[in-house]
Design a protein around this motif. Sequence first.
Motif, mmCIF file in Angstrom:
data_model
loop_
_atom_site.group_PDB
_atom_site.id
_atom_site.type_symbol
_atom_site.label_atom_id
_atom_site.label_comp_id
_atom_site.label_asym_id
_atom_site.label_seq_id
_atom_site.Cartn_x
_atom_site.Cartn_y
_atom_site.Cartn_z
ATOM 1 N N UNK A 89 75.757 -9.726 -33.475
ATOM 2 C CA UNK A 89 75.589 -8.682 -32.458
ATOM 3 C C UNK A 89 76.921 -7.955 -32.309
ATOM 4 N N UNK A 90 76.883 -6.620 -32.470
ATOM 5 C CA UNK A 90 78.064 -5.783 -32.240
ATOM 6 C C UNK A 90 77.752 -4.890 -31.042
ATOM 7 N N UNK A 91 78.087 -5.344 -29.819
ATOM 8 C CA UNK A 91 77.720 -4.578 -28.621
ATOM 9 C C UNK A 91 78.430 -3.228 -28.521
ATOM 10 N N UNK A 92 79.621 -3.116 -29.076
ATOM 11 C CA UNK A 92 80.356 -1.840 -29.010
ATOM 12 C C UNK A 92 79.612 -0.744 -29.784
ATOM 13 N N UNK A 93 79.045 -1.117 -30.922
ATOM 14 C CA UNK A 93 78.319 -0.158 -31.758
ATOM 15 C C UNK A 93 76.822 -0.161 -31.481
ATOM 16 N N UNK A 94 76.385 -1.059 -30.597
ATOM 17 C CA UNK A 94 74.950 -1.233 -30.332
ATOM 18 C C UNK A 94 74.196 -1.467 -31.641
ATOM 19 N N UNK A 95 74.682 -2.452 -32.367
ATOM 20 C CA UNK A 95 74.177 -2.738 -33.696
ATOM 21 C C UNK A 95 73.949 -4.229 -33.879
ATOM 22 N N UNK A 96 72.799 -4.585 -34.424
ATOM 23 C CA UNK A 96 72.468 -5.966 -34.759
ATOM 24 C C UNK A 96 72.387 -6.083 -36.270
ATOM 25 N N UNK A 97 72.821 -7.213 -36.790
ATOM 26 C CA UNK A 97 72.645 -7.512 -38.206
ATOM 27 C C UNK A 97 71.654 -8.661 -38.290
ATOM 28 N N UNK A 98 70.646 -8.492 -39.132
ATOM 29 C CA UNK A 98 69.620 -9.520 -39.301
ATOM 30 C C UNK A 98 69.985 -10.430 -40.459
ATOM 31 N N UNK A 99 69.386 -11.612 -40.478
ATOM 32 C CA UNK A 99 69.688 -12.591 -41.523
ATOM 33 C C UNK A 99 69.292 -12.118 -42.916
ATOM 34 N N UNK A 100 68.432 -11.100 -43.007
ATOM 35 C CA UNK A 100 68.031 -10.569 -44.315
ATOM 36 C C UNK A 100 68.860 -9.349 -44.723
ATOM 37 N N UNK A 101 69.907 -9.026 -43.936
ATOM 38 C CA UNK A 101 70.805 -7.939 -44.287
ATOM 39 C C UNK A 101 70.498 -6.603 -43.632
ATOM 40 N N UNK A 102 69.323 -6.460 -43.062
ATOM 41 C CA UNK A 102 69.006 -5.206 -42.394
ATOM 42 C C UNK A 102 69.811 -5.068 -41.111
ATOM 43 N N UNK A 103 69.926 -3.825 -40.633
ATOM 44 C CA UNK A 103 70.612 -3.531 -39.381
ATOM 45 C C UNK A 103 69.628 -2.909 -38.408
#
Length: 181
Positions: A89-103
Amino acid sequence: MNDQHWGQTISADIVVIGGGTAGIGFVASLLKRDPGLDITVIEPSAQHYYQPAWTLVGGGAYDLKHTVRPMSSVMPRQAQWLQAAVSHIDPQSRLLTLDDGRSVTYQNLIVCPGLRLAWEKIEGLQETLGQHGVTSNYSYQHAALHLATGRRPAWRQGDLYPAGHPDQMRRGTAKSLVPVV
């Protein structure tokens, strides 16, 4: 409803991490108020376990098989379900990374991933769980253990009652709730 595989980056107004009872209930409540919301639920499990009922299972008052359903049957139709786990979880960028590589990008993030049982933190528990009457209502595998052994908690036999239980109030007794199996 199912994972749509939209490519490397997925966007949603509201992202919910966790498809357990809290996550699904929260999503259903939001969608009841505004069916047009753009909600994505990230949940790796194909099964939904209604864990609150496991206490009733342990007491012999509910059938264990009714506590598990396919995730697709409990996921609100208006929500998008990504069957994956969040690895970062990157709260500054409001970005999640999933275990399969997707964002996944989001405007609002709801975090209710449930818990991980750490049986190993209690010395000897892993080796003993499921044997010698040792059980847990936090585990689907163990919730109905006493039913398989024919043992029931003492309160089912009328020996002990929780504080405020009607039978305790009628009898005027104050017993501790200590299950005897």
